[in-house]
Design an enzyme around this catalytic site. Structure first.
Site, PDB file in Angstrom:
ATOM      1  N   LYS A 159      26.437   6.041  -5.909  1.00  7.79           N
ATOM      2  CA  LYS A 159      25.090   5.860  -5.356  1.00  7.79           C
ATOM      3  C   LYS A 159      24.504   7.167  -4.861  1.00  7.79           C
ATOM      4  O   LYS A 159      23.318   7.433  -5.052  1.00  7.79           O
ATOM      5  CB  LYS A 159      25.144   4.881  -4.165  1.00  7.79           C
ATOM      6  CG  LYS A 159      25.184   3.432  -4.559  1.00  7.79           C
ATOM      7  CD  LYS A 159      25.012   2.564  -3.315  1.00  7.79           C
ATOM      8  CE  LYS A 159      24.918   1.101  -3.716  1.00  7.79           C
ATOM      9  NZ  LYS A 159      24.761   0.222  -2.552  1.00  7.79           N
TER      10      LYS A 159
ATOM     11  N   GLY B  34      19.393   0.009   0.329  1.00  8.42           N
ATOM     12  CA  GLY B  34      17.994  -0.415   0.435  1.00  8.42           C
ATOM     13  C   GLY B  34      17.175   0.428   1.394  1.00  8.42           C
ATOM     14  O   GLY B  34      15.999   0.713   1.138  1.00  8.42           O
TER      15      GLY B  34
ATOM     16  N   GLN C 184      17.407  -4.802  -7.170  1.00  7.46           N
ATOM     17  CA  GLN C 184      16.286  -5.589  -6.648  1.00  7.46           C
ATOM     18  C   GLN C 184      15.579  -4.869  -5.497  1.00  7.46           C
ATOM     19  O   GLN C 184      14.440  -5.162  -5.167  1.00  7.46           O
ATOM     20  CB  GLN C 184      16.844  -6.974  -6.221  1.00  7.46           C
ATOM     21  CG  GLN C 184      15.975  -7.830  -5.335  1.00  7.46           C
ATOM     22  CD  GLN C 184      16.544  -7.969  -3.931  1.00  7.46           C
ATOM     23  OE1 GLN C 184      17.371  -7.160  -3.493  1.00  7.46           O
ATOM     24  NE2 GLN C 184      16.141  -9.036  -3.232  1.00  7.46           N
TER      25      GLN C 184
ATOM     26  N   CYS D  17      26.599   0.842  30.550  1.00  4.97           N
ATOM     27  CA  CYS D  17      26.881   0.993  29.123  1.00  4.97           C
ATOM     28  C   CYS D  17      28.199   1.751  28.902  1.00  4.97           C
ATOM     29  O   CYS D  17      28.413   2.826  29.454  1.00  4.97           O
ATOM     30  CB  CYS D  17      25.738   1.749  28.445  1.00  4.97           C
ATOM     31  SG  CYS D  17      26.109   2.206  26.741  1.00  4.97           S
TER      32      CYS D  17
ATOM     33  N   CYS E  68      24.413  -8.738   4.501  1.00  3.50           N
ATOM     34  CA  CYS E  68      23.256  -8.849   3.606  1.00  3.50           C
ATOM     35  C   CYS E  68      23.579  -9.665   2.361  1.00  3.50           C
ATOM     36  O   CYS E  68      22.794 -10.472   1.897  1.00  3.50           O
ATOM     37  CB  CYS E  68      22.810  -7.440   3.232  1.00  3.50           C
ATOM     38  SG  CYS E  68      21.429  -7.363   2.102  1.00  3.50           S
TER      39      CYS E  68
END
Ligand SMILES: [Zn+2]
Length: 476
Positions: A298, A253, A284, A457, A400
């Site tokens: 893809k 997407g 979609q 970090c 998702c």
């Protein structure tokens, strides 16, 4: 001070001033000072031996200096000198092209190629100006030169060389067109204009360096015309994009809109990482995949769509699922990494490997009606781990497939990612470093959150020696 009145024919050498103030104790000194202040006058007033030219008469307070002691006549404050050259007649004299050229050769300071190089070394502030056509320019030019086609000289020179005190060495192919251009520059008030005698031909023959520029073909100029019109992009920016390499991780997407717009913008090389095949549920929102492509790769599907749009883009296919080793290998070959992935494992691999190589990551994520974009760039700002030290437990971050996403949302976010990529490649604007742009589609609102590098970090403290966050702190 002594005032020297400049007659009309010589005013083109004094930036149109009709009088000039100088100091000096004799007429000769005053004239020498005048010629130093306005070098173009040197050849007008004095001959090669430094003698006053015969056709110029000089008057002191309206007396011919020959009535006094000639050039040795003493001058003092308040005296006025007048230069009076012989003029053929009251009317403008029509010259043939050859006569005009010959007159300019006398009047314009000229340097041969062999002398021009040392002169340029002594005058680092000087500007070299190429007045040939664009085609000639692109076939090779003198290094450091700027190009301005003679046809556009009068209208564009002020934007190219704003300071009229800048010494200008002007050239064309053989030194003739540039001679006329030099005169134009003088008339426009440029104080020191030198013509390169023999032009670039002599320059080349003297074995001096030539630079052959990268340039856009006429086809590329037409395609990217709307970029060329933006000063922040322009031809150089477009050339930068054409040489740029962008790696997109995820061909779904976010990857689809980002890839197609980056290709349209002329990013020269796109790398596509994904090992998935097109599924009917992808259609979609993953807008480059078609019904025909269901069941096929893809990244190949994206490749064929990009080729239809812009066949000059190089597409590198990387049919793999990213792991640490492949990430380190791939990232080294790209300028910007675009995180269009959909799982935390991949996102942390992307972050850690990009941070280790000092590459920027343009991050995008979507969830139902919400999306988020940011730029992680260890060394210039926080990394992904500074913001999210660890992945949330699966129940708090459903993938998702379970959470769902409004079909248009990845388009919005993917295009914001593409926008950030172009900004990074062209080094323009203020990238989303240390900031995250959150889009709420239901509320139709954008919100910016700011965050700092985490001094503890686990990623960037180990890969960035003496990490500083000044760059991004300033921006905030
Ligand atoms: Zn970090």
């Amino acid at each position: 001070m002594i005032t020297i009145h400049i007659p009309t024919p010589l005013r083109r050498f004094t930036a149109n001033h009709n009088q000039v103030q100088v100091s000096g104790s004799t007429v000769n000194q005053a004239l020498q000072t005048l010629a130093e202040q306005h070098p173009g006058l040197q050849r007008q007033i004095f001959d090669e031996n430094g003698q006053l030219r015969h056709f110029i008469n000089v008057f002191i307070n309206a007396d011919d200096i020959r009535l006094h002691e000639g050039q040795a006549t003493a001058v003092s404050d308040g005296d006025e000198l007048e230069l009076l050259p012989a003029i053929a007649g009251g009317n403008l004299q029509a010259l043939t092209s050859a006569e005009w050229r010959s007159q300019l050769e006398d009047e314009i300071e000229q340097l041969r190629a062999s002398a021009a190089m040392p002169w340029l070394q002594d005058h680092q502030d000087a500007q070299i100006l190429d007045v040939r056509t664009r085609e000639e320019w692109t076939s090779g030019h003198i290094p450091r030169a700027v190009h301005l086609d003679k046809g556009y000289l009068e209208v564009q020179i002020e934007s190219r060389i704003p300071d009229r005190n800048t010494p200008v060495l002007v050239y064309c192919a053989s030194g003739v067109r540039s001679l006329f251009a030099a005169r134009t520059l003088q008339m426009l008030g440029y104080r020191r204009v030198i013509n390169l005698a023999g032009g670039i031909v002599q320059w080349k023959n003297a074995g001096l360096p030539i630079e052959t520029p990268d340039f856009l073909s006429s086809e590329q100029r037409a395609r990217y015309l709307r970029h060329l019109a933006i000063p922040e992009v322009g031809e150089n920016g477009q050339l930068t994009l054409l040489k740029s390499r962008v790696l997109l991780i995820g061909a779904g997407g976010l990857g689809c809109p980002a890839a197609i717009y980056l290709a349209a913008a002329g990013v020269g090389t796109l790398g596509l990482v994904d090992d998935d095949v097109v599924d009917r549920t992808n259609l979609q929102r993953q807008i480059l995949h078609t019904e025909d492509a269901v069941g096929s790769s893809k990244i190949e599907s994206i490749q064929s769509r990009v080729r239809q749009l812009n066949s000059s883009v190089n597409i590198n296919l990387h049919p793999l699922r990213l792991d640490k080793a492949s990430a380190a290998d791939l990232f080294a070959r790209y300028d910007v990494i675009v995180d269009c992935s959909d799982n935390f494992d991949t996102r942390y691999i992307i972050n850690d490997e990009a941070a280790a190589l000092g590459k920027p990551v343009v991050h995008g994520s979507v969830y139902r009606f919400d999306g988020q974009v940011s730029v992680f760039w260890a060394g210039k700002g926080p990394c992904y781990r500074c913001l999210y030290p660890a992945a949330p437990p699966p129940e708090l971050a459903p993938p998702c497939a379970e959470a769902g996403v409004l079909g248009v949302l990845p388009g919005t976010i993917g295009l914001l990612q593409a926008t950030e990529v172009l900004k990074l490649l062209l080094d323009m604007g203020r990238p989303l470093i240390g900031r995250s742009l959150c889009f709420d589609a239901l509320n139709a609102s954008f919100r910016e959150i700011r965050y700092a590098a985490d001094p503890h970090c686990a990623c960037c403290t180990t890969v960035v020696p003496g990490r500083t966050t000044e760059v991004y702190d300033e921006a905030v």
